[in-house]
Design a protein around this motif. Sequence first.
Motif, PDB file in Angstrom:
ATOM      1  N   TYR A 145       0.795  -1.041   0.438  1.00 32.01           N
ATOM      2  CA  TYR A 145      -0.034   0.282   0.470  1.00 32.01           C
ATOM      3  C   TYR A 145       0.795   1.340   0.228  1.00 32.01           C
ATOM      4  N   TYR A 146       2.161   1.039   0.635  1.00 37.80           N
ATOM      5  CA  TYR A 146       3.173   2.486   0.448  1.00 37.80           C
ATOM      6  C   TYR A 146       3.421   2.431  -0.308  1.00 37.80           C
ATOM      7  N   GLU A 147       3.902   1.249  -0.628  1.00 39.07           N
ATOM      8  CA  GLU A 147       4.808   1.553  -2.421  1.00 39.07           C
ATOM      9  C   GLU A 147       3.781   2.323  -3.673  1.00 39.07           C
ATOM     10  N   GLY A 201       2.668   9.163  -6.402  1.00 34.46           N
ATOM     11  CA  GLY A 201       3.214  10.539  -6.656  1.00 34.46           C
ATOM     12  C   GLY A 201       3.019  10.784  -4.794  1.00 34.46           C
ATOM     13  N   TYR A 202       2.365  10.363  -4.183  1.00 36.11           N
ATOM     14  CA  TYR A 202       1.724  10.854  -2.829  1.00 36.11           C
ATOM     15  C   TYR A 202       3.406  10.760  -1.877  1.00 36.11           C
ATOM     16  N   SER A 203       3.410  12.360  -1.172  1.00 32.34           N
ATOM     17  CA  SER A 203       4.182  12.412   0.158  1.00 32.34           C
ATOM     18  C   SER A 203       4.092  11.929   1.538  1.00 32.34           C
ATOM     19  N   ARG A 218      -1.634  10.069   5.789  1.00 35.61           N
ATOM     20  CA  ARG A 218      -2.819  10.711   6.376  1.00 35.61           C
ATOM     21  C   ARG A 218      -4.352   9.962   5.810  1.00 35.61           C
ATOM     22  N   TYR A 219      -3.816   9.426   4.255  1.00 34.60           N
ATOM     23  CA  TYR A 219      -5.512   9.412   2.886  1.00 34.60           C
ATOM     24  C   TYR A 219      -5.420   7.867   2.869  1.00 34.60           C
ATOM     25  N   PHE A 220      -4.119   7.232   3.234  1.00 40.88           N
ATOM     26  CA  PHE A 220      -4.105   5.846   3.079  1.00 40.88           C
ATOM     27  C   PHE A 220      -4.124   4.729   4.157  1.00 40.88           C
ATOM     28  N   ILE A 221      -3.170   4.821   4.876  1.00 43.87           N
ATOM     29  CA  ILE A 221      -2.489   4.024   5.871  1.00 43.87           C
ATOM     30  C   ILE A 221      -3.352   4.556   7.182  1.00 43.87           C
ATOM     31  N   LEU A 222      -3.144   5.820   7.492  1.00 45.37           N
ATOM     32  CA  LEU A 222      -4.458   5.644   8.619  1.00 45.37           C
ATOM     33  C   LEU A 222      -5.992   4.767   8.151  1.00 45.37           C
ATOM     34  N   PRO A 223      -7.012   5.119   7.788  1.00 46.32           N
ATOM     35  CA  PRO A 223      -8.031   5.351   7.498  1.00 46.32           C
ATOM     36  C   PRO A 223      -7.757   4.168   6.964  1.00 46.32           C
ATOM     37  N   ILE A 224      -6.859   3.168   7.157  1.00 49.27           N
ATOM     38  CA  ILE A 224      -7.220   1.252   6.836  1.00 49.27           C
ATOM     39  C   ILE A 224      -7.110   0.582   8.025  1.00 49.27           C
ATOM     40  N   SER A 225      -5.767   1.515   8.494  1.00 47.76           N
ATOM     41  CA  SER A 225      -5.647   0.845  10.023  1.00 47.76           C
ATOM     42  C   SER A 225      -6.358   1.206  11.144  1.00 47.76           C
TER      43      SER A 225
END
Lengths: 219, 222, 242
Positions: free
Chosen positions: A119-121, A127-129, A135-142
């Motif tokens: 998911y990070y990759e 192109g996300y920082s 903020r947009y992917f990892i936290l909402p999922i976790s």
Amino acid sequence: MYTLSFDFLRQYYPMLLQGAGVTLLLTVCSLALGFLLGIIVAIMRRSSSKIFRAIGAVWVEVLRNTPFLVQLFFFYYGLPELGINTNPILTGIIALSVNISAANCEVIRSGLMAVKNGYYECAYALGYSKFQTLRYFILPISLRIAFRPLTNNFINLVLNSSATFSITIVELMGSAKIISAYTSRPFEIYIIILVGYCIFTFVLSFISKYVDKRIAINL
Amino acid sequence: MQAFEKYRSLRLLDSLQFLRGIGVTLEVTLLSIAIGTFIGIILGIIRCSKNKAVSSLPLIYIEPLRNSPLVTQLFLVYYGIPMITNWMPSAFTCAVLTLSLNTGAFFAVLVNNSIKAIPQGQWEAGYALGHGKTSVFIHFIVPQAFRLLIPQAVTLYIGQLQCSSYVALISLIDLTKTGETISLRTMMPFVCWGIVFALYFIISFPLSKLAQYLEKKNEFAY
Amino acid sequence: MIEVKNITKSFGDLTVLKNFTVNFKEEGVTVILGPSGTGKSTLLRCINGLENIDSGDILVDGLSVNDKKNLRHIRLNCGMVFQQTVLFPHLDVMHNMTVSPIKLLKLSKKEAEERAEFYLNKVGLISKKKSRHNELSGGEQQRIAIARALMMNPKALLLDEVTSALDPEMSSEVLNILEKLAADGVCMLAVTHEMSFAKKVASRILFLDKGSLVCDEPVERFFRETRNENERISRFLNFIGE
């Protein structure tokens, strides 16, 4: 033979309701603060900096391995000695949120660990920082993964909040204690608030089950 | 300087008091986790019954204890029991009684979860070899469930050690109450509570590391 | 030896086996074929008493599976190996093999170990007798599971898709063992999708579709004639590339 009597309730129920209100205030404030602290510490424990990781680890281990009551007294008697004067309610909120933050941190951290590297990759490749990815992917999922255990922590917070009567806060337990002194009917009053807490936590876990079903994702 | 002298002369006695506090805390904790484990094993196994009516029976005991504050339970027993019966239990008896019942409720859930965590295939493999229900349970399920249970049990015990501090509120002189007493007398709350903090930490930190280690070690990949 | 008499089995609304009747003698290898979800595995699980049947009866050695008291005798006579390998993770290979003969057949520890070594040799894994399940490959685990079932001296082996969870290399490892056992005269009842195994080893083929028996024939006739006569079977065989 002792006969149970709940007549005193007619006179004292406003006091109980007031106590329940204070409990609610304590727990909701500590919930928000403890959640925020939990996220911060969890991210610290996942950071690449050794110092942050160490601080996070010490924070969690110390809080998990000492009784809440001692933490509460430590804040209540200790803070004024350091020159920080607070009122009991604020002390209670601080102690509760600090205490719950350790458990929250662990839950959020395992939520973070459940999110695979892919998911990070994927986000970086788009192109996300680093911060945006979090903020947009990892936290909402976790946080969705961590939702159920987080609500369990919240239930614990509600139960722990009952100890704050010992630093003179008149929350549900505190009001029960006062009523018991006035009426000499400790058995009845403690049974009532025991049932009250049970109902409250049942409702909470029912809601949490329902919400969890709605937001659940399977990785 | 005078204040300092006074504190120094108290130090030896205080450390003895702290030791006695630890003794009471450990006594209450160990007794109640022993009794609670016993209660929990029995109720946990009943919870695993295929018969819905039987398996939900222990919930009447488990749920109220898990879903209400220990403090309330302690007060109910300590102040309530002498009111409705002729029995006047001491603070120590009340503490052990309440903590045991409380531990029992949590332990029952751990036992039940550990047994349910063993995949159905393990039961079937045992049946297919010709074992009866009891034989499969004893030879294959219990040893596996036991390994799952141990680290969780240690974690629960650490939790109960910390919960035992609530007995200070029914004026049993445990480690927490000792801390309070001494801090009020010496007027050095920061130091005294720091000591209590450290003592609890020293007891439970190694145990929680042990639990983590056991959890990793006992994991099965089915 | 195994008589399946007019059984019906359903899970909720789904009827998996419908008025199903078949007999097995204590000899040779019977392969059960058919599309997924047609009740092949359920049939084996019913024979072993792992599923309760809704109606009808299964007799193993003249004993009915409907009587719970017979289950132990039936299960000792029908060894079963599952699709998912199930070794007991808390025991090493040797103990996995010996615990049941010691407890159920009242063998001494020494006898059980000798027998275990015999069967471990047979499946070619004597060197792994001290290993734990997580140190073994899937194929090795499955071979141990077969050896473990043989430890009870069953009259028949029920094999429930024992190779479908394995990759090709490992499954041929397992199939070789089964071939060897068949040559030794072990009676087997196998649900499988391995056609080459069926052709080489089986003496009899059952074809199931939608819970009922479509055909029950000797293997030669099945692959030479029936596949051309019955449209359903030929479609199935073509579909899996035979």
